[in-house]
Structures are given as structure tokens and as C-alpha cells.
Design a protein around this motif. Structure first.
Motif, PDB file in Angstrom:
ATOM      1  N   LYS A 104      68.761  76.566-103.993  1.00  0.00           N
ATOM      2  CA  LYS A 104      68.863  75.366-103.163  1.00  0.00           C
ATOM      3  C   LYS A 104      69.591  74.266-103.925  1.00  0.00           C
ATOM      4  O   LYS A 104      70.461  73.589-103.373  1.00  0.00           O
ATOM      5  CB  LYS A 104      67.457  74.861-102.801  1.00  0.00           C
ATOM      6  CG  LYS A 104      66.887  75.458-101.537  1.00  0.00           C
ATOM      7  CD  LYS A 104      65.662  74.636-101.160  1.00  0.00           C
ATOM      8  CE  LYS A 104      64.824  75.317-100.104  1.00  0.00           C
ATOM      9  NZ  LYS A 104      63.536  74.624 -99.945  1.00  0.00           N
ATOM     10  N   GLU A 110      68.016  68.418-104.036  1.00  0.00           N
ATOM     11  CA  GLU A 110      67.156  69.425-103.423  1.00  0.00           C
ATOM     12  C   GLU A 110      66.586  70.370-104.507  1.00  0.00           C
ATOM     13  O   GLU A 110      67.329  70.850-105.362  1.00  0.00           O
ATOM     14  CB  GLU A 110      68.006  70.206-102.443  1.00  0.00           C
ATOM     15  CG  GLU A 110      67.294  70.916-101.451  1.00  0.00           C
ATOM     16  CD  GLU A 110      67.307  70.622-100.034  1.00  0.00           C
ATOM     17  OE1 GLU A 110      66.406  71.194 -99.486  1.00  0.00           O
ATOM     18  OE2 GLU A 110      68.175  69.887 -99.512  1.00  0.00           O
ATOM     19  N   HIS A 112      63.858  75.382-107.458  1.00  0.00           N
ATOM     20  CA  HIS A 112      64.556  76.216-106.478  1.00  0.00           C
ATOM     21  C   HIS A 112      66.035  76.239-106.834  1.00  0.00           C
ATOM     22  O   HIS A 112      66.840  75.551-106.195  1.00  0.00           O
ATOM     23  CB  HIS A 112      64.387  75.652-105.050  1.00  0.00           C
ATOM     24  CG  HIS A 112      63.055  75.958-104.465  1.00  0.00           C
ATOM     25  ND1 HIS A 112      62.022  75.061-104.476  1.00  0.00           N
ATOM     26  CD2 HIS A 112      62.584  77.077-103.862  1.00  0.00           C
ATOM     27  CE1 HIS A 112      60.965  75.609-103.900  1.00  0.00           C
ATOM     28  NE2 HIS A 112      61.274  76.826-103.522  1.00  0.00           N
TER      29      HIS A 112
END
Lengths: 235, 290, 129
Positions: free
Chosen positions: B263, B244, B260
Motif C-alpha cells: 500500500k 498510507e 503495509h
């Protein structure tokens, strides 16, 4: 513009001197040969008529970026295309003048010295002002056509590769030369379709000069293939 | 702070021909605008279009359609030379006349350009260790580069286009080239676009890096922004699945770049994988995106 | 004034500059009114982007540590803010202590040993007991 002429002249100083020395060596060798082997007391002093030669190779130099990419180098400078163009053109003329005049002066000097040593000697083939003038005229007359052809190729390179542009110009020239006799023949023979054999011979005789021109063209485009016209501020 | 738009490229399309019907498109509808007084790094893999882009701006290559504006004025084939008073570039050493001395080069350039920084010229000369009266052909490639650098820096440009300006020069020459560059940038707010593969060398120099990939601008960020946006996650062994937030992989380092980080951290923890987060270097970001 | 940067350090360069100037002000090495090198000099000396130096200087100016005078250069302010002079040392030490504690923990060095070593260091390397 002045700077371009100066840069070119300084760059080719060495090469020009070498060229002149080679020409002089040839002239001296031929003269000595004739003196040693000569029976008639007449010396043929051959002048190099470079007008036509420089006239058709010069445009390549004027428009191309050359082997070392000089054209590209100039394209980076804040000089207009016309300044670069005329700068190179004037340089070409200066080089032609220098080479021709120095060679003539050399030949006249050689002849003068020989005449002093042996006053009975006769000379033929000496450059005269008339022949020089004719050579210069040939130089001036040859250049525009080849400038035009090189420019045409350069312009075509906006759309296609440099090799393809050269090829297109060659084909175009061949087409025009090929069509010319046909058109002429057709207009001459407007009322009779049959072309007798004699007419063809006559016809080829008339076009002897174009054939020679075509050969020159071949040489020009051969050289053009070696040079690349690309990157001369490519518009 | 000078932040007006200096260079604007709008809808630039450039294709080169390989034959009568074969065309290879390098750029298609490419747009970019650059502010004055900044240093831009133009980064990309070989063949990404860095050189082509710079040559289009210089007018060495034609583009159609498209428009290049310098200080708001459109550059055309007829007026490009006027802009070139203020836009300079470092040529390739192969383009130089072999028979001319470095001195004649400098002298003729001094006459061609409206402005000339004699002080900088002297500084570059004093740093060099060769004879400027010798013809170019007797100089090494590195020495020729030094002459070319002087020719590009001394005309007091407003925009300086550098395409691998250092070539094969030695570390001392490189160091002083950057120092000279920085001094003119600080003094005159010169805008610089520098295309190079030696990314680490310029990591502290640029304001923004422009990442080119196959003729498209894929990223435009400053180093700080890059390092705060992205995070590098190093593994013992690269995960087989896409994580992710993963933006790119550094296969050689067994690491991923994430855009990110939170995440990614959560995903990795959920998967029970061991990892070590790091601040990515510019080279890491380059590998992941360019 | 000597400023150096650590290229390996992930801390942004402009923060490294800000921090070094602050340290020198608090330590008294730089007193009010002393000149700060120009943006150009510093950029050239450190081989970094002038805008980075400018950013550091603007930050220092905002915090009231330097004043920039157009055409003259930058100087240390005569009276740096009180809270900065008092608080900066603590901020730096806080960061260092965090690092120290973290390292000690991960290497299983007991708190007592760490404290003792700090005492020794304060006494110029001599164990008091």
C-alpha cells in the motif's frame, strides 16, 4: 539465616573494630586525665551502656534496606522474610554482646593494670555483672516497641510513600501520647471539670518518662527518615 | 521444543505513591505469558515500566490486584522465596555490602541455593582479571557487575531476569557475559527476560521482543517477523502528509516505517515521490513503536 | 567446520547458516557422516540465540542434509538428496547473476563487457585473445 548473620558480621567487621577502638581511646583518655589531674586517688571508669541506644536504632537496621540497599539484595535471595528478619535480629544481638563484652573486658583490664602499678587507687563506675545484666535487659526491652513502629511504617508503605508512612506513624504516636494524659485526667477528675494548677504540675511530673520517650521517638523517626524502609520485599 | 507456559502475569496493576492522595499508575490490568526456554527482550523507553515489571515478578514490589504464576503456581508474599530458588536476577552493584569479598559472596550464595554450577563459576572467574578475595569496595563497578553476573547465572535458574545486566562493563566482559548466558540457555533451556537499551547488542539473541510503552505491551514479535511485517522507506525529505500504511516516523533518518509495504509503495508512487525501501533494523522498529 | 554470520546482511541468520552448511556439503568440504557442531557450541561461538541454530538445523534435517541423533549430535547424511546436490549450485549462481545483471544495468556496463569479464575470470585473469 546463618549466611545472613555471617555476611553482616564480615561486612561490619571493620566498622565494629573501629567503633571499639574509638570507645577505648575515650576510656583511656578519660582515665589518663583523671590520673594526671586526680587528687583523691579515685578513678571513675565510665562504662558505655549501649543497650538502650542499640535497642532503638537496631530495629531500623533490621527492617530497612539500609543505605546500600542490603535489604533489597537479600530480598532477591530464596530466603523467607522470617529468615532475613531473624538473621538480622540475631546479628544485632551478637554485635551488642561483642561490643559490650569487649568494652567491659577492656575496662577491667585497664583497672587491673592500674591497680598493679598503684594498689592504692580506687575505682568507681566499674561495670558489674549486675549493671551488664540491666543494660542487656534495657536492650531487649527497648527493641520490641521500635520494631513495632518500624514494621507499622513498613506496612503503611503499601499504600503510601515512605515519608508519608513515617509521618503517619509519628502522628499516631503523638496522638496516643497526647490523648493519654487527657483520658487519664478526665478519668481522675470524673466528678469535677475544673483542673487546678497543682494537678497539672503533678500530672506533668507523672509523665516525665513519656516525655523522654517522646524525645527518643523523635530521634528514631529522624533516623528513619534517613533510612528507607521500602523495598524489603514489599508486601 | 519446550513451549509450555513458564511465567504468567494476569491483570497486574501497580501504582506507586507520591503522597497520601497522589498515586501514579505504572501498570493497569497488565497481562503477559511467556514460554519456557526462550529469550525475551524487554524493550521500552525510559519510564515505560521495564524495571517495575521485573521487580513485581521478583516480589520486590507489591501489586494489587493481579497475579503472577510461575509454572502454573501463584506467587504470594509468603511463598515467593521458594520460587526465588529458580528465578534469579542481577542486582545493582550499589546493593552490595562494601566490606565483603567477592569470594564470600559466592560462597554464601552457593550455600543458599540448592543448585550451583561450579564449572560456570570457574569459567567466569577465569575470564575475570581481578582478585576475588578483595572486598567489594575495592572493585570497580564493572568488576562488581561480573561478580553479580556469577551470582545470578550459577544457581541454575529456570527464569533469569536481567535488568540492564551489563551496566558500564567493557566490551570483553559484555561479550563473554552473552556467551555464558547463551551456553546456559542452550544447555538448560533457561528462560531469560533481558531489559536493555542496547538493542543492537541483543538483536540476534532474543526469540521475541516485548515492547513496553507507558505500562502497556504495544508489540510482541520476533526479529524475523518484525522484518517481514515492516518495511522502512527512506526519503530525501520526509513527506508532509501521512502516507498510507505508515506506522511510525523516524524523523532523524527522514524515513517512515510501514506495516503495509505494498500500500505504501503504491501511495508513494501515486504521489510521485522518490523513496528507497529498506529492511528496518530493530532500532528503527523500536523508535517507531516504543 | 567454520560458519560465520554477517550481521549487516538482511537475510535472516538461520538462512545464512542453512546456506553455509549446504555450500560446504555441495563443495565436498563436508562429506557424509561428518559431524556438525552442536547447537550450543554454534550458538555460543556466533553469539546468537540457540533456538535460531535449532531452527536452521531442523530445516537442514527436513531437507535431508543432516541427521540429528539424540544425545550424540548432528551429522551430514550419507546420501544427500540428488536434486539438492545438483540444483543448489544453480540456485546460488542464479541469485548472483541476478545481482550482477542488475548492477551492470544500473551502471550502464554493456552485456558484452560483462560476458568478456566472466571469460577472463574463468581463465584465471588472462585475456585469451
Amino acid at each position: 539465616m546463618f549466611e545472613i548473620i555471617k555476611l553482616h558480621l564480615t561486612n561490619k567487621q571493620h566498622a565494629t573494630t573501629m567503633l571499639l577502638l574509638v570507645f577505648f581511646a575515650i576510656i583511656l583518655l578519660l582515665t589518663t586525665g583523671q590520673l594526671v589531674l586526680g587528687k583523691s586517688g579515685t578513678i571513675h571508669l565510665q562504662m558505655f551502656y549501649l543497650g538502650k541506644f542499640l535497642g532503638f536504632l537496631g530495629p531500623l537496621f533490621v527492617l530497612s534496606r539500609g543505605r546500600n540497599g542490603e535489604g533489597k539484595f537479600f530480598s532477591r535471595l530464596p530466603l523467607s522474610r522470617f529468615e532475613v528478619f531473624f538473621g538480622k535480629l540475631i546479628y544485632l544481638m551478637i554485635v551488642y554482646l561483642i561490643i559490650t563484652l569487649v568494652l567491659c573486658a577492656g575496662i577491667w583490664t585497664i583497672a587491673g593494670v592500674l591497680k598493679l602499678i598503684s594498689p592504692s587507687l580506687q575505682f568507681t563506675g566499674m561495670p558489674t555483672f549486675h549493671s551488664l545484666f540491666q543494660d542487656a535487659a534495657a536492650f531487649i526491652k527497648t527493641m520490641p516497641l521500635f520494631l513495632l513502629l518500624a514494621a507499622l511504617s513498613l506496612w503503611l508503605q503499601k499504600w503510601t510513600s515512605s515519608n508519608m508512612a513515617n509521618l503517619l506513624v509519628v502522628l499516631g504516636v503523638l496522638f496516643v501520647f497526647g490523648l493519654l494524659p487527657v483520658v487519664t485526667a478526665l478519668s481522675l477528675q470524673h466528678y469535677s471539670i475544673t483542673i487546678p494548677f497543682n494537678d497539672i504540675t503533678d500530672f506533668l511530673n507523672t509523665y516525665k518518662t513519656p516525655l523522654i520517650t517522646a524525645m527518643e521517638l523523635g530521634l528514631f523517626f529522624g533516623a528513619m527518615g534517613l533510612y528507607r524502609l521500602r523495598h524489603f520485599r514489599n508486601y | 521444543m519446550n513451549s509450555e507456559i513458564l511465567l504468567e502475569i494476569n491483570g497486574l496493576t501497580h501504582a506507586y505513591s507520591g503522597g497520601l492522595f497522589r498515586k501514579t499508575t505504572v501498570f493497569e490490568d497488565f497481562s503477559l505469558s511467556l514460554e519456557g526456554g526462550k529469550i525475551y527482550a524487554l524493550l521500552g523507553r525510559n519510564g515505560a515500566g521495564k524495571t517495575t515489571l521485573l521487580n513485581c515478578v521478583l516480589g520486590l514490589l507489591a501489586y494489587k490486584p493481579g497475579e503472577v504464576r510461575f509454572r502454573g503456581k501463584v506467587m504470594t508474599p509468603g511463598n515467593t522465596h521458594q520460587f526465588l530458588q529458580k528465578i534469579t536476577s542481577v542486582a545493582s552493584p550499589a546493593e552490595m555490602f562494601p566490606g565483603i569479598s567477592a569470594d564470600s559472596y559466592v560462597n554464601s550464595h552457593r550455600k543458599i541455593y540448592e543448585n550451583w554450577d561450579t564449572e560456570l563459576e570457574n569459567r567466569i572467574r577465569s575470564m575475570s582479571d581481578f582478585d576475588w578475595t578483595k572486598p567489594i569496595k575495592s572493585l570497580s563497578t564493572g568488576q562488581r557487575m561480573q561478580v553479580l553476573q556469577a551470582l545470578a547465572l550459577c544457581p541454575e535458574p529456570e527464569l533469569l531476569l536481567l535488568d540492564e545486566p551489563l551496566g558500564v562493563t567493557d566490551p570483553v566482559v559484555r561479550k563473554y557475559f552473552y556467551k555464558n548466558l547463551l551456553s546456559i540457555v542452550a544447555e538448560r533451556e533457561t528462560t531469560v527476560i533481558i531489559a536493555t537499551h542496547l538493542i543492537n547488542e541483543i538483536a540476534n539473541l532474543f526469540d521475541e521482543a516485548l515492547f513496553l510503552k507507558q505500562g502497556r505491551l504495544v508489540m510482541r514479535k520476533g526479529l524475523m517477523e518484525m522484518q517481514s511485517t515492516y518495511r522502512k522507506f527512506v526519503f530525501g525529505k520526509l513527506p508532509d502528509v501521512k502516507i498510507e500504511g505508515e506506522a511510525g516516523r523516524l524523523i532523524g533518518d527522514a524515513a517512515i516505517i510501514s506495516d503495509h509495504p505494498e500500500k505504501t509503495t503504491m501511495d508513494l508512487q501515486a504521489r510521485g515521490m522518490k523513496f528507497k525501501p529498506e529492511t528496518p533494523s530493530i532500532e528503527d522498529v523500536f523508535e517507531a513503536f516504543a | 567446520m567454520i560458519i560465520t554470520i554477517d550481521e549487516q546482511n538482511p537475510v535472516p541468520i538461520f538462512r545464512q547458516i542453512v546456506r553455509q552448511v549446504k555450500m560446504r556439503v555441495v563443495s565436498g568440504e563436508l562429506v557424509g557422516g561428518s559431524p556438525v557442531p552442536s547447537i550450543r557450541d554454534l550458538a555460543v561461538r556466533l553469539s546468537i540465540n540457540p533456538n535460531t541454530v535449532g531452527k536452521a538445523f531442523r530445516e537442514l534435517e527436513k531437507e535431508g542434509i543432516i541427521v540429528m541423533k539424540r544425545g550424540v549430535g548432528a551429522f551430514i547424511t550419507k546420501n544427500p538428496p540428488e536434486e539438492f546436490m545438483k540444483g543448489f549450485g544453480n540456485t546460488v549462481i542464479d541469485g548472483k547473476i541476478q545481482d550482477l545483471v542488475q548492477t551492470a544495468r544500473s551502471l550502464n556496463v554493456p552485456k558484452k563487457t560483462v560476458m568478456k569479464k566472466i571469460d577472463i575470470a574463468y581463465n584465471g585473469g588472462k585475456d585469451e585473445q
